[in-house]
Design a protein around this motif. Structure first.
Motif, PDB file in Angstrom:
ATOM      1  N   LEU A   1       0.821  -1.331   0.058  1.00 32.58           N
ATOM      2  CA  LEU A   1       0.005  -0.039   0.051  1.00 32.58           C
ATOM      3  C   LEU A   1       0.717   1.236   0.078  1.00 32.58           C
ATOM      4  O   LEU A   1       1.769   1.372   0.680  1.00 32.58           O
ATOM      5  N   ILE A   2       0.666   2.049  -1.089  1.00 30.86           N
ATOM      6  CA  ILE A   2       1.227   3.508  -1.035  1.00 30.86           C
ATOM      7  C   ILE A   2       0.743   4.446  -0.026  1.00 30.86           C
ATOM      8  O   ILE A   2      -0.691   4.684  -0.031  1.00 30.86           O
ATOM      9  N   GLY A   3       1.364   5.099   0.923  1.00 34.74           N
ATOM     10  CA  GLY A   3       0.834   5.816   1.811  1.00 34.74           C
ATOM     11  C   GLY A   3       0.540   5.243   3.054  1.00 34.74           C
ATOM     12  O   GLY A   3       1.281   4.262   3.214  1.00 34.74           O
ATOM     13  N   SER A   4      -0.448   5.788   3.662  1.00 36.45           N
ATOM     14  CA  SER A   4      -0.682   4.919   5.002  1.00 36.45           C
ATOM     15  C   SER A   4      -2.241   4.374   4.705  1.00 36.45           C
ATOM     16  O   SER A   4      -2.795   4.730   3.740  1.00 36.45           O
ATOM     17  N   SER A   5      -2.753   3.637   5.708  1.00 40.03           N
ATOM     18  CA  SER A   5      -4.178   2.969   5.634  1.00 40.03           C
ATOM     19  C   SER A   5      -5.149   4.057   5.809  1.00 40.03           C
ATOM     20  O   SER A   5      -6.380   4.157   5.576  1.00 40.03           O
ATOM     21  N   LEU A   6      -4.672   5.290   6.615  1.00 39.77           N
ATOM     22  CA  LEU A   6      -5.599   6.261   6.837  1.00 39.77           C
ATOM     23  C   LEU A   6      -5.902   7.356   5.550  1.00 39.77           C
ATOM     24  O   LEU A   6      -6.940   7.701   5.057  1.00 39.77           O
TER      25      LEU A   6
END
Length: 265
Positions: A134-139
């Protein structure tokens, strides 16, 4: 079929040693493939994590710049085990791809080809390693990256190079083992060869007073003692036969003397 035991026993030793060397090569190759697969999985994980971090920074600063995203994928071409790499948005729409056509060959296997079917993290399907990050965060997700790596291709080439590099050592060990086994074989068969020459000499000379000098405690030694005992029996029987024959000759001469010359004539 063979005139001497040395030939079949020597062939058996060579075949056994060849099978042993082949088994060692197969076991070594299997262990190397397993180790190489673990290393490939770690490398794929590191590449996917690094690329995901780079894309996260670039996508925040330059959203929608596909040319820049594509440039980040170019270093993956240097890794021959990387089959394909694809950048998706949050809806799994492809943004940029690297060798995406190679994933088509996985459609008939158990390897998931749809990005939404690929579990997060790094998974292994036989020799195919799939990384989904996943690129970035889960939020605040910015997208997804899916990388396919072929550990089998790298393992085959690595095993081939490893076998070539170890071939002189393998051949040397094989020759050494065969030479040692052959030397031991000839050393063990030498008494049997000597016993064969002795029996041949007895047969040709008809001299049953000869005795074999091999007196070890092994099977050949016991065989030599049995042959000596047999020769003793033959010699005694020949002596008895000679004495009986001489007795018959003497009796025949006596009877002939009595038949042709008596006291009256």
């Amino acid at each position: 079929m063979f005139k001497t035991l040395k030939v079949p026993i020597g062939l058996a030793i060579m075949i056994f040693m060849s099978i042993l060397v082949a088994c060692i090569v197969v076991v070594t190759k299997a262990e190397q493939n397993s180790s190489l697969k673990a290393v490939m999985q770690e490398n794929t994980t590191a590449l996917s994590n690094t690329l995901a971090l780079q894309l996260a920074v670039v996508m925040e600063r330059s959203p929608g710049d596909r040319a820049l995203y594509s440039q980040l994928f170019q270093p993956l071409r240097e890794h021959q085990f990387i089959v394909s790499a694809t950048l998706y948005d949050n809806n799994y729409n492809a943004i940029t791809r690297l060798n995406a056509e190679d994933v088509i060959s996985f459609e008939d296997s158990k390897v998931p080809t749809r990005p939404e079917d690929v579990p997060f993290g790094v998974t292994s399907h036989d020799n195919i390693i799939v990384a989904h990050q996943l690129i970035g965060s889960s939020l605040y997700p910015l997208g997804h990256i899916v990388i396919y790596a072929d550990a089998g291709q790298s393992a085959s080439s690595g095993a081939y190079r490893n076998v070539l590099s170890q071939l002189p050592v393998i051949v040397g060990l094989w020759l050494l083992c065969v030479s040692m086994c052959t030397f031991i074989l000839y050393h063990l068969i030498a008494p049997l060869t000597s016993l064969k020459k002795f029996t041949q000499e007895v047969f040709e000379t008809k001299d049953y007073s000869l005795r074999c000098s091999h007196d070890n405690n092994d099977e050949i030694g016991r065989l030599a003692r049995n042959i000596n005992s047999l020769l003793d029996t033959i010699e005694v029987e020949l002596l008895i036969n000679f004495e009986q024959k001489q007795t018959l000759v003497d009796q025949q001469e006596t009877m002939s003397q009595l038949a042709n010359f008596d006291s009256l004539t």
